[in-house]
Design an enzyme around this catalytic site. Structure first.
Site, short mmCIF file in Angstrom:
data_model
loop_
_atom_site.label_atom_id
_atom_site.label_comp_id
_atom_site.label_asym_id
_atom_site.label_seq_id
_atom_site.Cartn_x
_atom_site.Cartn_y
_atom_site.Cartn_z
N TYR A 148 -16.36 -34.74 1.46
CA TYR A 148 -17.17 -35.68 1.00
C TYR A 148 -18.71 -35.17 0.65
O TYR A 148 -19.22 -34.54 1.83
CB TYR A 148 -17.28 -37.15 1.84
CG TYR A 148 -18.24 -37.89 1.39
CD1 TYR A 148 -17.85 -38.74 0.12
CD2 TYR A 148 -19.16 -38.37 2.25
CE1 TYR A 148 -18.87 -39.67 -0.41
CE2 TYR A 148 -20.15 -39.46 1.73
CZ TYR A 148 -19.99 -40.06 0.37
OH TYR A 148 -20.69 -41.13 -0.09
N ASP A 243 -21.92 -27.31 2.43
CA ASP A 243 -22.56 -28.85 3.04
C ASP A 243 -22.64 -29.00 4.38
O ASP A 243 -21.50 -29.33 5.04
CB ASP A 243 -21.54 -29.70 2.10
CG ASP A 243 -22.02 -31.14 2.45
OD1 ASP A 243 -23.07 -31.34 3.14
OD2 ASP A 243 -21.67 -32.13 1.82
N LYS A 271 -28.97 -35.77 7.40
CA LYS A 271 -28.83 -36.35 8.52
C LYS A 271 -29.83 -35.86 9.82
O LYS A 271 -31.10 -36.39 9.58
CB LYS A 271 -27.37 -36.01 9.10
CG LYS A 271 -26.46 -36.65 8.01
CD LYS A 271 -25.21 -37.34 8.55
CE LYS A 271 -24.42 -37.68 7.40
NZ LYS A 271 -23.70 -38.87 7.43
N1 PLP Z 1 -22.38 -34.46 2.53
C1 PLP Z 1 -21.84 -34.70 3.82
C2 PLP Z 1 -20.95 -33.55 4.42
C3 PLP Z 1 -21.86 -36.08 4.29
O1 PLP Z 1 -21.26 -36.41 5.56
C4 PLP Z 1 -22.58 -37.10 3.87
C5 PLP Z 1 -22.58 -38.34 4.09
O2 PLP Z 1 -22.12 -38.94 4.94
C6 PLP Z 1 -23.22 -36.69 2.51
C7 PLP Z 1 -23.02 -35.40 2.19
C8 PLP Z 1 -23.97 -37.43 1.59
O3 PLP Z 1 -25.34 -37.83 2.44
P1 PLP Z 1 -26.05 -39.30 2.14
O4 PLP Z 1 -25.04 -40.37 2.66
O5 PLP Z 1 -27.30 -39.12 2.60
O6 PLP Z 1 -26.09 -39.47 0.74
#
Ligand code: PLP
Length: 434
Positions: A148, A243, A271
């Protein structure tokens, strides 16, 4: 510990919320539907504990899905944020603290020379894709099943987490065009990756992955898999985008890249970077990052990007994350993971998969190595187990496709309460109590 959970006030708020908020919540996994109950409404957090509107107190293992590595309302972070707020909550202009935070990020992550802040990880992903496409002059992106990267249209294909929880393969509203530029490869499937790169490598702008995927539950890379990604991306001229929205500053001072030794061309952060306030970033070498506006012509912007409160919380959080803190976090995670295995015993087949600061308890007889494995878990048993945990004062991630987030403020007492509740909950599930 006796089983008890009052939820009269939560239920009342949920009824009200359903008329004004789609599904009663502002982000899907909070709805708790996949563990077969209605959401709890939170009143406040104290360190490692969450207190809901009915006065139930829980050991919190979600910690806002990762940002709260120092727990709720940590005094130094609250001080930093309130001091910043007194000086003004947003300027839409450059501030000294943004430079400080970018400097700290580049001290921590090898190869990071510049940082562009955003308000969410989703925006960081959008920016990463745009920049990778501009830098390579190519359009295709490879992602992995169950990963994700926020709700970017083109990456909302076989995405884990909320989507997996709801059993949606992708989302209505994502155009064929947006999905067509994304190739999905099985996580830990080296053969498939090599084949796809051999076939379409010359069209690839980027290979994007979570180096420690935690959105199908925690499914670490098989030995050599990240190295293979690095090698294949370099060989075909695509950028490797790691990511680290979850893993960044959590699994090690320099994130998964420090832990694994595999380095990205572009890194997504979020985060912990905002210490519980909205912040995320794209980070990388100056040669790529200077392509972003206004240094270059790849457009990217944000009214609240680099918001002073988020930046203050981020700096205060990173200050707490020194080497002893990482040792402590790794120790807490290990004890939690070992304790879960022991609590389950032989009658409840589970897999506990962990990395420092992350853990998932999979209701599976086999180790989970990919998205199919995660989807094959006994989701009913996981739901029943979570409901039992909640009724015993433990707040687990309310989805099999998510990770537990140990923090620096989870003490022995929290571990003991959690493992005692877990053992009782495992016994009920093993006995068929669902
Ligand atoms: N990338 C990862 C690995 C994530 O876990 C998340 C959200 O949980 C995101 C991107 C997206 O971040 P946001 O919720 O701040 O848009």
């Amino acid at each position: 510990m006796a089983s008890s959970l009052r939820d009269t006030r939560s239920a009342e708020l949920y009824r009200r919320a359903l008329t004004r908020l789609p599904g009663g919540v502002n982000s899907p996994v909070r709805a708790m539907g996949s563990i077969g109950r209605d959401p709890l409404f939170v009143a406040r957090g104290e360190g490692a504990e969450l207190i809901d509107v009915d006065g139930n107190r829980f050991v919190d293992w979600v910690c806002s899905w990762g940002p709260l590595i120092a727990g709720h309302a940590h005094p130094e972070i609250v001080d930093a944020v309130t001091t910043a707020a007194r000086a003004g909550t947003s300027f839409g202009a450059a501030t000294e603290r943004e430079v400080e935070l970018a400097e700290e990020v580049s001290r921590r992550i090898d190869g990071v020379e510049m940082v562009r802040m955003t308000s969410s990880g989703t925006e960081a992903a959008m920016t990463a894709l745009r920049l990778a496409r501009a830098a390579t002059g190519r359009e295709l992106v490879v992602k992995f099943a169950g990963a994700y990267h926020g709700h970017v249209d083109g990456l909302l294909v076989a995405a884990g987490s909320g989507l997996a929880t709801q059993g949606l393969p992708a989302s209505p509203g994502v155009t064929r065009g947006a999905a067509a530029d994304t190739i999905v490869v099985g996580w830990n499937d080296g053969e498939e990756l090599v084949r796809v790169v051999a076939e379409r490598g010359s069209e690839m702008a980027a290979i994007v992955c979570e180096p420690l995927p935690a959105n199908m539950g925690l499914v670490p890379p098989a030995e050599g898999f990240l190295e293979l990604l690095r090698e294949q991306a370099s060989a075909c001229g695509a950028l490797l985008i790691l990511d680290e929205v979850i893993s960044g500053f959590r699994v090690a001072r320099g994130g998964a890249q420090e832990l694994t030794g595999v380095h990205a061309d572009l890194t997504m952060l979020g985060k912990i970077l905002g210490g519980g306030l909205p912040a995320a970033a794209l980070a990388g070498p100056a040669s790529l990052m200077r392509m972003l506006t206004p240094a270059g012509d790849v457009y990217q912007a944000g009214t609240l990007s680099g918001n002073p409160l988020s930046v203050a919380a981020g700096i205060a959080t990173l200050k707490l994350l020194d080497e002893p803190a990482y040792l402590r976090l790794a120790g807490v995670t290990q004890r939690l993971a070992d304790g879960m295995r022991e609590a389950a015993g032989p009658s409840c087949p589970i897999q506990v998969q962990s990395a420092p600061g992350l853990m998932t308890v999979f209701f599976s007889a086999e180790p989970v190595v990919d998205f199919d494995g995660a989807r094959g878990c006994d989701l009913d048993a996981y739901g029943a187990w979570c409901r039992e945990l909640l009724s015993r004062g433990v707040y687990p991630p309310p989805s099999q496709f998510e990770a537990w987030f140990p923090s620096l403020v989870h003490e022995d007492e929290h571990l003991e309460r959690t493992l005692e509740a877990a053992a009782a909950a495992f016994a009920i599930v093993a006995g068929g109590g669902r």
